[in-house]
Design a protein around this motif. Sequence first.
Motif, mmCIF file in Angstrom:
data_model
loop_
_atom_site.group_PDB
_atom_site.id
_atom_site.type_symbol
_atom_site.label_atom_id
_atom_site.label_comp_id
_atom_site.label_asym_id
_atom_site.label_seq_id
_atom_site.Cartn_x
_atom_site.Cartn_y
_atom_site.Cartn_z
ATOM 1 N N CYS A 4 17.524 88.794 -33.653
ATOM 2 C CA CYS A 4 18.681 87.895 -34.539
ATOM 3 C C CYS A 4 18.263 87.614 -35.877
ATOM 4 C CB CYS A 4 19.175 86.740 -33.697
ATOM 5 S SG CYS A 4 18.040 85.561 -33.533
ATOM 6 N N CYS A 5 16.828 87.439 -36.145
ATOM 7 C CA CYS A 5 16.259 87.078 -37.290
ATOM 8 C C CYS A 5 16.130 88.218 -38.249
ATOM 9 C CB CYS A 5 14.947 86.452 -37.091
ATOM 10 S SG CYS A 5 15.078 85.162 -35.880
ATOM 11 N N VAL A 6 16.518 89.455 -37.900
ATOM 12 C CA VAL A 6 16.264 90.653 -38.397
ATOM 13 C C VAL A 6 17.734 91.278 -38.533
ATOM 14 C CG1 VAL A 6 14.969 92.569 -38.845
ATOM 15 C CG2 VAL A 6 13.857 91.004 -37.574
ATOM 16 N N ALA A 7 18.332 91.460 -37.600
ATOM 17 C CA ALA A 7 19.544 92.577 -37.565
ATOM 18 C C ALA A 7 20.803 91.843 -38.153
ATOM 19 C CB ALA A 7 19.867 92.747 -36.157
ATOM 20 N N LEU A 8 20.797 90.519 -38.360
ATOM 21 C CA LEU A 8 22.088 89.875 -38.792
ATOM 22 C C LEU A 8 22.093 89.314 -40.189
ATOM 23 C CD1 LEU A 8 22.988 87.661 -35.649
ATOM 24 C CD2 LEU A 8 23.556 90.107 -36.062
ATOM 25 N N PRO A 9 22.732 89.594 -41.186
ATOM 26 C CA PRO A 9 23.039 89.189 -42.228
ATOM 27 C C PRO A 9 23.369 87.451 -42.430
ATOM 28 C CG PRO A 9 25.109 90.241 -41.853
ATOM 29 C CD PRO A 9 24.120 90.110 -40.704
ATOM 30 N N PHE A 10 22.936 87.007 -43.569
ATOM 31 C CA PHE A 10 23.405 85.550 -43.844
ATOM 32 C C PHE A 10 23.566 85.348 -45.108
ATOM 33 C CE2 PHE A 10 19.478 84.561 -41.701
ATOM 34 C CZ PHE A 10 18.655 84.182 -42.727
ATOM 35 N N SER A 11 24.519 84.431 -45.481
ATOM 36 C CA SER A 11 24.641 84.156 -47.111
ATOM 37 C C SER A 11 24.218 82.614 -47.414
ATOM 38 C CB SER A 11 26.074 84.181 -47.369
ATOM 39 O OG SER A 11 26.645 85.583 -47.154
ATOM 40 N N ALA A 12 23.833 82.400 -48.467
ATOM 41 C CA ALA A 12 23.290 81.154 -48.945
ATOM 42 C C ALA A 12 24.763 80.179 -48.717
ATOM 43 C CB ALA A 12 22.689 81.145 -50.018
ATOM 44 N N SER A 13 24.491 79.002 -47.939
ATOM 45 C CA SER A 13 25.463 78.403 -47.866
ATOM 46 C C SER A 13 25.184 76.828 -47.115
ATOM 47 C CB SER A 13 26.483 78.750 -46.632
ATOM 48 O OG SER A 13 25.762 79.160 -45.673
ATOM 49 N N ALA A 61 19.833 90.208 -46.131
ATOM 50 C CA ALA A 61 20.695 91.361 -45.785
ATOM 51 C C ALA A 61 20.359 91.596 -44.250
ATOM 52 C CB ALA A 61 20.379 92.472 -46.672
ATOM 53 N N ALA A 62 21.541 92.537 -43.530
ATOM 54 C CA ALA A 62 21.458 92.893 -42.150
ATOM 55 C C ALA A 62 20.078 93.813 -42.401
ATOM 56 C CB ALA A 62 22.719 93.601 -41.799
ATOM 57 N N GLY A 63 19.339 93.648 -41.379
ATOM 58 C CA GLY A 63 18.226 94.653 -41.176
ATOM 59 C C GLY A 63 16.855 94.382 -41.730
ATOM 60 N N LYS A 64 17.051 93.145 -42.614
ATOM 61 C CA LYS A 64 15.791 92.873 -43.292
ATOM 62 C C LYS A 64 15.200 91.215 -42.541
ATOM 63 C CE LYS A 64 14.670 91.537 -48.102
ATOM 64 N NZ LYS A 64 14.392 90.249 -47.999
ATOM 65 N N ARG A 105 12.406 85.662 -44.162
ATOM 66 C CA ARG A 105 11.029 85.539 -44.463
ATOM 67 C C ARG A 105 10.340 84.322 -43.739
ATOM 68 N NH1 ARG A 105 13.124 81.551 -49.632
ATOM 69 N NH2 ARG A 105 13.420 79.665 -48.480
ATOM 70 N N ASN A 106 11.094 83.648 -42.682
ATOM 71 C CA ASN A 106 10.347 82.833 -41.982
ATOM 72 C C ASN A 106 9.946 83.253 -40.563
ATOM 73 O OD1 ASN A 106 10.954 80.515 -43.825
ATOM 74 N ND2 ASN A 106 12.936 80.536 -43.188
ATOM 75 N N LEU A 107 10.191 84.500 -40.445
ATOM 76 C CA LEU A 107 9.957 85.207 -39.096
ATOM 77 C C LEU A 107 8.317 85.690 -39.071
ATOM 78 C CD1 LEU A 107 11.377 86.411 -36.368
ATOM 79 C CD2 LEU A 107 11.360 88.513 -37.428
ATOM 80 N N ARG A 108 7.819 85.186 -38.105
ATOM 81 C CA ARG A 108 6.313 85.364 -38.083
ATOM 82 C C ARG A 108 6.023 86.765 -37.440
ATOM 83 N NH1 ARG A 108 4.525 79.724 -35.280
ATOM 84 N NH2 ARG A 108 4.869 81.241 -33.507
ATOM 85 N N ASP A 109 4.731 87.154 -37.439
ATOM 86 C CA ASP A 109 4.570 88.580 -37.005
ATOM 87 C C ASP A 109 4.669 88.671 -35.163
ATOM 88 O OD1 ASP A 109 3.921 89.604 -39.348
ATOM 89 O OD2 ASP A 109 1.705 89.458 -39.225
ATOM 90 N N ASP A 110 4.734 87.317 -34.845
ATOM 91 C CA ASP A 110 4.659 87.222 -33.173
ATOM 92 C C ASP A 110 6.153 87.170 -32.757
ATOM 93 O OD1 ASP A 110 5.142 84.722 -33.897
ATOM 94 O OD2 ASP A 110 3.707 83.795 -32.691
ATOM 95 N N HIS A 111 7.126 87.182 -33.793
ATOM 96 C CA HIS A 111 8.569 87.296 -33.611
ATOM 97 C C HIS A 111 9.168 85.823 -33.346
ATOM 98 C CE1 HIS A 111 8.728 91.502 -33.649
ATOM 99 N NE2 HIS A 111 7.973 91.783 -32.547
ATOM 100 N N ASP A 161 8.624 97.839 -29.719
ATOM 101 C CA ASP A 161 8.799 96.804 -30.835
ATOM 102 C C ASP A 161 9.334 97.552 -32.066
ATOM 103 O OD1 ASP A 161 8.530 94.917 -33.022
ATOM 104 O OD2 ASP A 161 6.706 94.245 -32.249
ATOM 105 N N TRP A 162 10.131 96.876 -32.838
ATOM 106 C CA TRP A 162 10.796 97.778 -33.997
ATOM 107 C C TRP A 162 9.671 97.748 -35.292
ATOM 108 C CZ3 TRP A 162 10.567 94.611 -38.279
ATOM 109 C CH2 TRP A 162 10.582 93.084 -38.141
ATOM 110 N N ARG A 163 8.774 96.679 -35.139
ATOM 111 C CA ARG A 163 7.587 96.756 -36.122
ATOM 112 C C ARG A 163 6.914 97.862 -35.891
ATOM 113 N NH1 ARG A 163 7.153 91.973 -38.652
ATOM 114 N NH2 ARG A 163 7.957 89.824 -37.708
ATOM 115 N N ASN A 164 6.625 98.496 -34.862
ATOM 116 C CA ASN A 164 5.756 99.723 -34.633
ATOM 117 C C ASN A 164 6.233 100.786 -34.670
ATOM 118 O OD1 ASN A 164 3.566 97.752 -34.486
ATOM 119 N ND2 ASN A 164 4.213 97.393 -32.286
ATOM 120 N N ALA A 165 7.684 101.005 -34.690
ATOM 121 C CA ALA A 165 8.347 102.055 -34.614
ATOM 122 C C ALA A 165 9.067 102.632 -35.763
ATOM 123 C CB ALA A 165 9.865 101.652 -33.593
#
Length: 280
Positions: free
Chosen positions: A26-35, A43-46, A49-55, A92-96
């Motif tokens: 959810c912290c990668v796939a979904l987009p959100f807007s400043a509000s 952006a979706a798929g990005k 910035r607060n997501l750590r390497d351990d997800h 894991d998407w990080r290693n794919a």
Amino acid sequence: MLDAMQEETADLAELRGDCERCFGLCCVALPFSASADFKIDKAAGKPCRNLRDDHRCGIHARLRQSGFTGCTVYDCFGAGQKVSQITFAGQDWRNAPAEHARRMFDVFPVVRQLHELLWYLTEALALPAARPVHADLRRALAATERLTREPAEELAGLDVAAHRQEINVLLLRTSELVRAGTRGRGKNRRNADLIGARLKGADLRGADLRGAYLIAADLTGADLRGADLIGADLRDADLTDADLTGAFFLTQPQVDAARGGAGTRLPGSVTRPAHWAARL
Ligand code: SF4
């Protein structure tokens, strides 16, 4: 032997997000807007910035204070662990490869919708008044569960809106059956604009509040027993001392987005949000 409510609770527990078994989708796939709900654009798929390497979320304990209230009212209904561990077999998407990661992010919102339907269908099956449609509900539950286990390619192309419509017919019938047995006026407030409405102490027993906009509504002391709350927008609605016993199709994200306190009576399918404690 489990009684109906315990069985319901056990099944619904499987439909809650388990971040330990998810790759932070959810912290990668979904987009959100400043509000008011999110401090930044993403952006979706990005990855956020607060997501750590351990997800895990690096600001989990202070999301509200940090301007990420939107994250505190989100629930994937267990789709995150399903996509991570079953659809993509723990890869894991990080290693794919990029294509694998992209497909994962495409599939996640689809499975999330299917899991939300599983939640409603499971709850409907625990409602005794819906017995006349239990056989249909069971079939729909099995079909939806089967869809969640389709390969990624199938899921990415699934017409999930069409499936939702089919299920919705059954959920509407369920709602009619349940509310018919509720004492009170059973008002029809479907999709009503009740933003900021003064509904303090209102008699909303057995009301049809499907898709109603109750943002910031004053529902203090309101009687919502046996009301259908599917899709109702309860952001900042004040549920202090409201009675939601027997209210149905109410999800945890809806409750999390509302305000309430120790006097708020909730159905057994949801839990009292931790942030309400500050108002006790
Ligand atoms: S702030 Fe935390 S919970 Fe919200 S999207 Fe970013 S990492 Fe996920």
